[in-house]
Design an enzyme around this catalytic site. Sequence first.
Site, PDB file in Angstrom:
ATOM      1  N   SER A 673       0.833  -1.192   0.000  1.00  0.00           N
ATOM      2  CA  SER A 673       0.000   0.000   0.000  1.00  0.00           C
ATOM      3  C   SER A 673       0.879   1.259   0.000  1.00  0.00           C
ATOM      4  O   SER A 673       1.610   1.495  -0.953  1.00  0.00           O
ATOM      5  CB  SER A 673      -0.967  -0.040   1.188  1.00  0.00           C
ATOM      6  OG  SER A 673      -1.966   0.931   1.062  1.00  0.00           O
ATOM      7  N   ASP A 746      -9.244  -4.533  -6.010  1.00  0.00           N
ATOM      8  CA  ASP A 746      -8.830  -3.660  -4.903  1.00  0.00           C
ATOM      9  C   ASP A 746      -9.896  -2.594  -4.654  1.00  0.00           C
ATOM     10  O   ASP A 746     -10.221  -1.798  -5.524  1.00  0.00           O
ATOM     11  CB  ASP A 746      -7.499  -2.999  -5.262  1.00  0.00           C
ATOM     12  CG  ASP A 746      -6.848  -2.297  -4.077  1.00  0.00           C
ATOM     13  OD1 ASP A 746      -7.563  -1.959  -3.115  1.00  0.00           O
ATOM     14  OD2 ASP A 746      -5.626  -2.087  -4.115  1.00  0.00           O
ATOM     15  N   HIS A 780      -7.442  -5.387  -1.679  1.00  0.00           N
ATOM     16  CA  HIS A 780      -6.223  -4.672  -1.290  1.00  0.00           C
ATOM     17  C   HIS A 780      -5.228  -5.614  -0.614  1.00  0.00           C
ATOM     18  O   HIS A 780      -4.019  -5.518  -0.813  1.00  0.00           O
ATOM     19  CB  HIS A 780      -6.594  -3.520  -0.360  1.00  0.00           C
ATOM     20  CG  HIS A 780      -5.492  -2.546  -0.148  1.00  0.00           C
ATOM     21  ND1 HIS A 780      -4.891  -1.847  -1.174  1.00  0.00           N
ATOM     22  CD2 HIS A 780      -4.853  -2.131   0.994  1.00  0.00           C
ATOM     23  CE1 HIS A 780      -3.954  -1.055  -0.692  1.00  0.00           C
ATOM     24  NE2 HIS A 780      -3.912  -1.211   0.618  1.00  0.00           N
TER      25      HIS A 780
END
Length: 810
Positions: A673, A746, A780
């Site tokens: 991330s 995601d 994610h």
Amino acid sequence: MKTFARSITVTVLALLLATAVSTAQEPYRTPPPDVVAIVEAADTPVVRVSPDGEWMALTERRAYPTIAQLAEPALGLAGIRFNPRTNGDDQPPLGTAIRLIRLEDGREWSIELPEDVQLTYPFWSPDSRHIAFTNTTDSGVELWVASADTRRARRLTGPELMAATGRRGGRPCQWMPGSDALLCRLIPADRGPAPEPPRVPVGPTIQEAAGEQAPVWTFQNLLTSPFDELLFEHYFTAQLALIPLDGERELIGAPAIFNEVDPAPDGEHILVSRVQRPYSYLVPVRSFPQEIEVWGEGGQHVHKIASIPLAENVPYGGVREGPRDISWQPGDSHTLVWIEALDGGDPKAQVEHRDRLVIKLPPFDRDPIEVARSELRIDRLRWSERGSLALAYAEDRPTRKTKTVVIDAAYPFTETRVIWDRSSEDAYADPGDPVMHVTENGESVLIQSRDGRSIYLRGDGASPQGDHPFLDRYDLMTGQTERLWRCEDPYYEEVVALLDSEARRIVTRRESKTEPPTFFVRDLQGGQMTPLTHIEDPAPHLTGLEKQRINYTRADGVELSGILYLPPNYQEGTRLPTVVWAYPREYKSADAAGQVRRSEYRFTFYRGYSHLFFLTQGYAVLDGASMPVVGEGDEEPNDSFVRQLVMNAQAAVDRLVEMGVTDPNRVGVGGHSYGAFMTANLLAHSEIFRAGIARSGAYNRTLTPFGFQNEGRTFWEAPEVYSAMSPFMHADSINEPILLLHGEADTNSGTFPVQSRRLYHAVKGLAGTIKLVMYPHEQHGYRSRETILDALYQQFEWFDRYVKNAPPRE
């Protein structure tokens, strides 16, 4: 000429084939068998202690779903991704079994359940006699309940729950006060088949703005067309119903799209928030217009609290105007309490007070009464059991200032008292969080001493020596703190629950470098410890590896730290290929940035696609390497983001080389991330690392133009900052190999899958070395067994090729 033509044809076909091979969808790969065995080890159970402190429920769970489960149908509407076949979460629940442990003597029973269940984690009834949970079947989501007395479970509904809440931990049902029924959202009995998309478009989809600001973040799975609106209404319209433990169900009110549903302490009223049109294509459902009402018996309308308009124009870091965080004041009645902004919801407005707290007394025929005002934005409230006192936690994000005040909520109201005033960044000064419990009315309230003077606080206990969790008694009258218990080295132990109001007995979770987590009952007066659980070490051959916290200083004097892991059987003095794994964080204070967080005495679990698996391949790993980005005074942290990242990374590698454990020519960097964003920037702006791994990142900040992380300025206010921070803008400088991993589904704000695709196109187009792996049906974070094993394989292969076996630098 024919020979030449044939030669050209063969060459073109070869090029096409090579291109196809480089972009083909390949079968999932697996890492070495010993790694697979660790990945597939049973996961630790999830624990829930009953409100009365007599029972502990442990939910066993599968380690991971299969890719076939993730490949179930999925829709994304109004910010919620769900399975349209089950009307539940698109990510299948992993619970497989439930055990009950009686805390008095440690005796254990298993709940009788059908085979092949997919359970959510159970939640206790307020009277602690039952636990409720849901089971996902092929056709829908069911409600089940189990008795703590009989240890048997039974189904209360068919596969008819409207379980797609869109909130982590959100439940389609909740216990009513009295514990004899649950309030549930059901699929309406007369709901027909889902609408079919029109074969021929009726016309264009039009959005229009007329000069009103709408500085929203970037969200995924939003509505995009009138047909999406029809699907949204079809799948999310629910019927409220009381589902009793015994007897017939009772339907409550008319079907609607419910944002919130909350029964009052008296059990006779319900606070409901109904979603209204017009819907938005810019924000998720929580920002749609709402009618907030009080319902009585059978869904009878009692009182309208407010009509909340569409919230597309809330400033960055701001809140909606009008009532927010509406709830019931704890007690036996049905008094309402909420917070209202006094600054129009705009954090940049210059006002004396930002928020006020009000209550509204039944029968709701008078204006709300103001209880208190706050100079900072109220973030959350923690109430006493009778509702006569509340702790209000208020903060100001730009300055990192936070205050906690005691509010006397019993009429006549007195002035508030500030009990903590500090920086939210100062981990060493964190007093901890209040310990809560659930009342017989189902309300989560403060645990107070028998005389009502004191509350209990538990915290991480951050210190220069690492985290040492604690339990304190805090006297609300004198402000005096008494330390009741503190974790001591070489263990990491944290408080799970208090078993009585005087904190004589507590439940803790203890672990060490070599001992997996175990739950204990601690007698704080007698000193005895009674173990409740036993968890097998899933990777005993790795347990003895060396693990230590290291401290070092970057060039400008900011103190840094990280946890260094060395592989099994490491020979001192051997220089190893090394992985540095990190995540940047912003600070307004260099002192706070240098504080030590985490503990080196935690047990190391090797889960998922963790970078710690590199230890099995002969690498050293610096985990959680400090990556502070500091902006003191008028300077914002991101004004010098790249320069500070490079300083942090250089200091970490210099320390590892100085210790003699790292080969400076064989160091890789990685992150997930925002850590992926960091990784791409470090490869673009330094020559410290030989290669990088970037998972689920965002690389072009112009695609998040209204802010990201803690950046409150828009792209148009600070274009040079957005550009300097975006590795996409510096793709021509990414001259070390970079591996990009990303889930095709995601849903995280800002990290659209297109972010990785565009960086791949840029680096490839500029003759860089890059690989892009897109995982079907993954979000994610990656969940399926097949994806996790493949991600480990891809990471091992990449660093083995470009770090461990890298040729000397030119």
